[in-house]
Motif scaffolding. Structure first.
Motif, PDB file in Angstrom:
ATOM      1  N   LEU A 255       2.750   9.964   2.644  1.00 39.37           N
ATOM      2  CA  LEU A 255       2.590   8.627   1.715  1.00 39.37           C
ATOM      3  C   LEU A 255       3.053   8.081   1.750  1.00 39.37           C
ATOM      4  CD1 LEU A 255       1.930   9.875  -1.642  1.00 39.37           C
ATOM      5  CD2 LEU A 255      -0.226   9.967  -0.050  1.00 39.37           C
ATOM      6  N   GLY A 256       4.367   7.722   2.343  1.00 43.07           N
ATOM      7  CA  GLY A 256       5.488   6.289   2.473  1.00 43.07           C
ATOM      8  C   GLY A 256       5.047   6.211   4.001  1.00 43.07           C
ATOM      9  N   SER A 257       4.815   7.284   4.735  1.00 48.60           N
ATOM     10  CA  SER A 257       4.029   6.793   6.735  1.00 48.60           C
ATOM     11  C   SER A 257       2.943   5.569   6.530  1.00 48.60           C
ATOM     12  CB  SER A 257       4.063   7.821   7.382  1.00 48.60           C
ATOM     13  OG  SER A 257       5.233   8.862   7.200  1.00 48.60           O
ATOM     14  N   ALA A 258       2.044   6.348   5.481  1.00 50.37           N
ATOM     15  CA  ALA A 258       0.712   5.405   5.468  1.00 50.37           C
ATOM     16  C   ALA A 258       0.849   4.250   5.168  1.00 50.37           C
ATOM     17  CB  ALA A 258      -0.619   6.776   5.199  1.00 50.37           C
ATOM     18  N   ARG A 259       1.523   4.381   4.207  1.00 47.79           N
ATOM     19  CA  ARG A 259       2.007   2.978   3.123  1.00 47.79           C
ATOM     20  C   ARG A 259       2.091   1.995   4.146  1.00 47.79           C
ATOM     21  NH1 ARG A 259       5.359   0.174   0.160  1.00 47.79           N
ATOM     22  NH2 ARG A 259       4.474  -1.664  -1.320  1.00 47.79           N
TER      23      ARG A 259
ATOM     24  N   THR B 284       1.637  -2.698   8.200  1.00 46.66           N
ATOM     25  CA  THR B 284       1.857  -3.216   9.683  1.00 46.66           C
ATOM     26  C   THR B 284       0.709  -3.395  10.242  1.00 46.66           C
ATOM     27  OG1 THR B 284       4.024  -1.581   9.821  1.00 46.66           O
ATOM     28  CG2 THR B 284       2.386  -2.393  11.925  1.00 46.66           C
ATOM     29  N   TRP B 285      -0.647  -2.188  10.069  1.00 41.69           N
ATOM     30  CA  TRP B 285      -1.823  -2.765  10.606  1.00 41.69           C
ATOM     31  C   TRP B 285      -2.401  -3.918   9.484  1.00 41.69           C
ATOM     32  CZ3 TRP B 285      -3.274   3.425  10.922  1.00 41.69           C
ATOM     33  CH2 TRP B 285      -2.509   3.732  12.385  1.00 41.69           C
ATOM     34  N   HIS B 286      -1.823  -3.862   8.456  1.00 36.49           N
ATOM     35  CA  HIS B 286      -3.054  -4.714   7.817  1.00 36.49           C
ATOM     36  C   HIS B 286      -1.647  -5.815   6.920  1.00 36.49           C
ATOM     37  CE1 HIS B 286      -7.079  -3.281   8.986  1.00 36.49           C
ATOM     38  NE2 HIS B 286      -6.288  -2.282   8.876  1.00 36.49           N
ATOM     39  N   PRO B 287      -1.141  -6.682   6.954  1.00 35.31           N
ATOM     40  CA  PRO B 287       0.056  -7.076   6.190  1.00 35.31           C
ATOM     41  C   PRO B 287      -0.781  -7.805   5.092  1.00 35.31           C
ATOM     42  CG  PRO B 287      -0.254  -8.202   8.908  1.00 35.31           C
ATOM     43  CD  PRO B 287      -1.587  -6.944   8.377  1.00 35.31           C
ATOM     44  N   PRO B 288      -0.256  -8.189   4.275  1.00 38.37           N
ATOM     45  CA  PRO B 288      -0.271  -8.332   2.744  1.00 38.37           C
ATOM     46  C   PRO B 288      -0.371  -9.757   3.003  1.00 38.37           C
ATOM     47  CG  PRO B 288       1.401  -7.697   2.302  1.00 38.37           C
ATOM     48  CD  PRO B 288       1.494  -7.290   3.633  1.00 38.37           C
TER      49      PRO B 288
END
Length: 880
Positions: free
Chosen positions: A244-248, A253-257
């Motif tokens: 979960l931590g790695s996915a988040r 990284t791929w979709h910056p807020p």
């Protein structure tokens, strides 16, 4: 003539069949064992009685009553019957050996017995005394393992492999005896034990057991204990958090807020982001729970932790700042040194060397000077003690200088002392508890079914098998002793039984309890008082070593002490006996502060200001920013600095840059109350630039010293003396191994060293090592002449990533070592090339395992505990 022909064969028969004395049993096994015994005797007897030269001799034919006209076969039968009358279980009708019986004899281990005849004082008769060859002669070696050929036996038709084990006390040595027997499938363990019992009684073996296995033997079924089930839950939880931590992290990284608005709210949610210092009591319970879950997942993010692992501190360019980066390489090399020593020493205590005489006295490698590097690895532990004392004292002094209120009675009793101990306990214990739980639940299953893995090793390491030093019944009962860090003080031999090498962690934690008190004394009662107390404690440790060693009458050597006696439990693993390098480390931190303050200052404040406004010179290395981020708690001040990553050098930038933070910041000068910087002062200071060149540094040193060459000579002389002291304590033990026999080396009365030398060496060797190491490191910190190569080598940024793994590498290396040795089915054969290959291979696996545990367990737990310490306010912000 007949006797001269038969008796050599009889002695050979005794050597081959001493383990085959037939006992009473039931069922089919006794007949098979009798046939096997007759087979062994038949080989010897038929060989002797089939000799034409022997049977042609007239004297022999007369003794056998062979008819002159009789056949050769008739005379051979008479020879066999005559040998039967002499006591051998053969006659002319004895069956010939089958192929299976001969193979079983070949696949069994042969104890290489020596028959020595000793005169009976009562009868005057010379009676045979059977001894293993390893214990016979003037130079016995502790090898009593004759395993035979395990693989070929269990793959043979109708065969099973039985391992007979026992222990033998030979003077102060506790020896392990193992005999591999290839026996018929029809025999039970009890019947094989009854067969070999006479040999065990002859050799005075105790704790005698027999365990048999076949090719089709199923590995013991999993017991699925509550501990194993709970550990699976923990592993599943860790794996889930990692995913979960790695996915988040990857999603961010791929979709910056979206960009954050000036008010701190993000565009879609309109919720203000909370920093680590913001109070969570101002938000709803639901949001607190969500933020806590996100923080936990972020702590276990593999990309974030991998980036933290690869991140290195830039090499400090300030020539006046202490060169503390040298500690990175020192920590890694010390860890490798510990691994090297255990790679060689551990088989002596467990699986054994089949050529132990090549290592042990009186003719082994221990008697050679170059080989002292291997047992010298015990001084790597003293290096860890020194490092812990140095970094612990330096971190706590930095803490109290930024927060003087911690030195009050209330601040010390309620914040500094409990806070520092809690921070250190959390720093060490979370990853330690994880590894401890794994070792007592699933570690033993990794090697289940291997021959030596399931061996019992009675007497030497207690019951529990080859992995006994890792997993045993005592640990399952007393595991909590380790987490209280008193396992080295447990009354039983071997402490709590859990991870026996963690005695060092217990000693280190116990010694750390002194550091906050020493810091308080030095800051409140004065530096002189601090030095007096520190030296009195060191003297007490020296006296305790001398007193206990003199009265214990033990050979004070870790290698020989590990083979028997109580040297390890009573002297080597006791915190107050090992306190000397730790206290020297504390003193080194104090001395570095004094020398750092006395070094010349190139500060610019005296250049523009007049004498009436210029303050005392302030060293760049004394400047330290105080901000909310720097005072989040003891994680940064104690835990990180002990890891080597908390020793941070500040660049010589403008004070405005130093003052940046999440609130009004200040500059702390060592030993003074933080000075608040006003806005006007920041604006004036921001235009200044500080620079320092090598030539300016050289001029400063020459200006501060009337005789620069004397300073250089003193620095070089101190380096030589430091190296000499450290080499002396490592290599001088070679003289204690040059004895007449191994047993002579293990006794104070017969050892090459006198009793006084036996006491003086352990009394002062740890102190000499600490002083030599402290002096050398101090010169490196100050960049003294001649230390450039040490700083360049050990201070290189390449050491920083593996340095972060040193704690986990120390914890996990015995698990790797035990696994590689105990899954074998043979004793270890020592060679010098084997030493090199095993050290390189095991070290690589140790650091690989340490990396996996660091990135999946240690660093995530450090992230969580750091947030926890910050949340409960331990260490607070520095007060102006």
């Amino acid at each position: 003539m007949l006797q001269s022909r038969v008796m050599p064969g009889l002695l050979v028969f005794l050597g081959l069949s001493a383990a085959a004395a037939v006992g009473t049993a039931s069922a089919q096994c006794p007949a098979i064992l009798e046939s096997l015994e007759s087979c062994t005797a038949g080989i010897v007897s038929n060989s002797a009685c089939s000799s034409e030269t022997l049977l042609r001799n007239a004297t022999v034919r007369a003794l056998l009553n062979c008819s002159p006209s009789g056949s050769w076969a008739d005379c051979q039968n008479r020879c066999l019957d005559q040998l039967g009358q002499l006591g051998l279980p053969v006659n002319h009708s004895s069956p010939t050996c089958t192929v299976r019986e001969q193979l079983m004899a070949q696949y069994s281990g042969h104890p290489e017995l020596i028959v020595d005849f000793k005169e009976d004082p009562h009868t005057g008769l010379k009676k045979p005394l059977i001894l293993p060859s390893g214990l016979a002669g003037d130079s016995p070696s502790p090898f009593l393992s004759y395993l035979g050929d395990y693989q070929r036996c269990i793959m043979g038709t109708g065969m099973q492999y039985c391992l007979a084990e026992g222990s033998l006390k030979q003077g102060p040595l506790a020896l392990i005896g193992m005999l591999g027997l290839c026996r018929p499938l029809e025999c039970t363990e009890a019947e094989v034990a009854e067969q070999v019992k006479p040999l065990a009684q002859t050799l005075h073996l105790s704790d005698f057991t027999v365990h048999c296995r076949t090719l089709g033997s199923a590995a013991p079924a999993l017991s699925w204990t509550a501990g194993q089930q709970l550990m699976l839950v923990v592993l599943a939880a860790v794996l889930s958090l990692l995913v979960l931590g790695s996915a988040r992290a990857l999603r961010k990284t791929w979709h910056p807020p979206p960009a954050t608005t000036p008010t701190g709210t993000d565009n879609p949610g309109g919720q203000q982001a909370l920093g680590p210092g913001d109070g969570l009591h101002d938000v709803s319970a639901g949001r607190r729970l969500r933020l806590g879950a996100l923080t936990l997942m972020e702590a276990f993010s593999l990309p974030k932790n991998l980036a933290s692992f690869l991140r290195t501190r830039p090499q400090d360019k300030d020539p006046l700042a202490p060169a503390l980066g040298v500690l990175d390489g020192l920590r890694v090399l010390s860890t490798l040194w510990v691994v090297l020593g255990h790679v060689v020493i551990w088989p002596l205590l467990s699986v054994q060397y089949e050529n132990a005489g090549l290592i042990l006295p009186p003719h082994g490698r221990l008697t050679e000077t170059w080989f002292q590097v291997v047992p010298g690895g015990y001084f790597a532990v003293d290096t860890f003690f020194w490092l812990s004392g140095f970094l612990g004292a330096r971190a706590l002094h930095s803490k109290v200088r930024r927060s003087p209120s911690l030195l009050t009675a209330k601040g010390f009793c309620l914040q500094l002392y409990p806070g520092s101990i809690l921070a250190r306990w959390l720093r060490l214990s979370v990853a330690y508890a994880f590894l401890l739980a794994f070792s007592q639940t699933w570690y033993r299953e990794m090697g289940r079914g291997a021959l030596l893995w399931d061996a019992q090793f009675p007497g030497a390491t207690g019951t529990g098998g080859c992995a006994n030093s890792i997993d045993n019944d005592s640990c399952k009962k007393n595991w909590w002793i380790n987490l209280l860090y008193v396992n080295n003080l447990a009354p039983e031999s071997g402490g709590s039984g859990c991870l026996v090498h963690t005695w060092y962690l217990a000693c280190d934690m116990q010694l750390f309890l002194l550091v906050p008190i020493l810091v308080l004394l030095r800051e409140r009662a004065g530096k002189a008082t601090g030095w007096v107390v520190l030296m009195l404690l060191t003297l007490a440790s020296v006296v305790a070593n001398a007193w206990v060693t003199w009265n214990a009458n033990e050979v004070t050597d870790p290698v020989l002490g590990s083979l028997g006696g109580r040297f390890m439990q009573d002297i080597y693993e006791v915190s107050w006996m090992r306190a000397q390098p730790y206290l020297v480390g504390v003193g080194t931190a104090w001395l570095l502060e004094i020398l750092d303050q006395r070094r010349p200052s190139l500060g610019p404040q005296n250049e523009a200001a007049g004498p009436e406004t210029a303050g005392p010179p302030v060293l760049p290395s004394q400047l330290r920013p105080v901000s909310g981020r720097d005072s989040d708690g003891f994680k940064k001040d104690v835990a990180d600095e002990e890891q080597g990553g908390g020793v941070t050098q500040q660049s010589l930038s403008a004070p405005a840059q130093l003052a940046a933070g999440d609130q009004a910041a200040g500059v702390v000068v060592a030993g003074r109350t933080p000075l608040l910087i006003s806005q006007a002062e920041e604006e004036r200071s921001s235009s200044r630039t500080w620079s320092c060149s090598e030539s300016a540094l050289a001029r400063a040193w020459k200006a501060g010293s009337q005789n620069h060459s004397a300073y250089v000579a003193a620095a070089l002389l101190l380096q030589l003396l430091s190296f000499a002291a450290m080499c002396f304590v490592v290599f001088v033990p070679v003289t204690r191994y040059r004895c007449s026999s191994l047993l002579a080396c293990t006794s104070v009365e017969t050892a090459p060293w006198s009793k006084m030398a036996n006491v003086l060496y352990p009394t002062f060797c740890h102190l000499l090592w600490g002083l030599g190491l402290g002096c050398l490191m101090l010169l490196c910190f100050l960049r003294a002449p001649g230390t450039w190569w040490v700083n360049s080598l050990l201070g290189h940024t390449a050491w920083q990533p593996p340095m972060k793994l040193s704690y986990m590498a120390y914890l996990v290396h015995p698990l790797v070592l035990v696994f590689f040795y105990c899954v074998q089915d043979q004793s270890v054969h020592y060679q010098d090339v084997w030493l090199v290959l095993n050290f390189v291979a095991i070290s690589a696996f140790v650091f690989l395992a340490a990396f996996v545990l660091w990135i999946c367990v240690e660093q995530p737990c450090a992230n969580v505990t750091g947030r926890f310490l910050s949340a409960i306010g331990i260490g607070g912000r520095a007060n102006a």
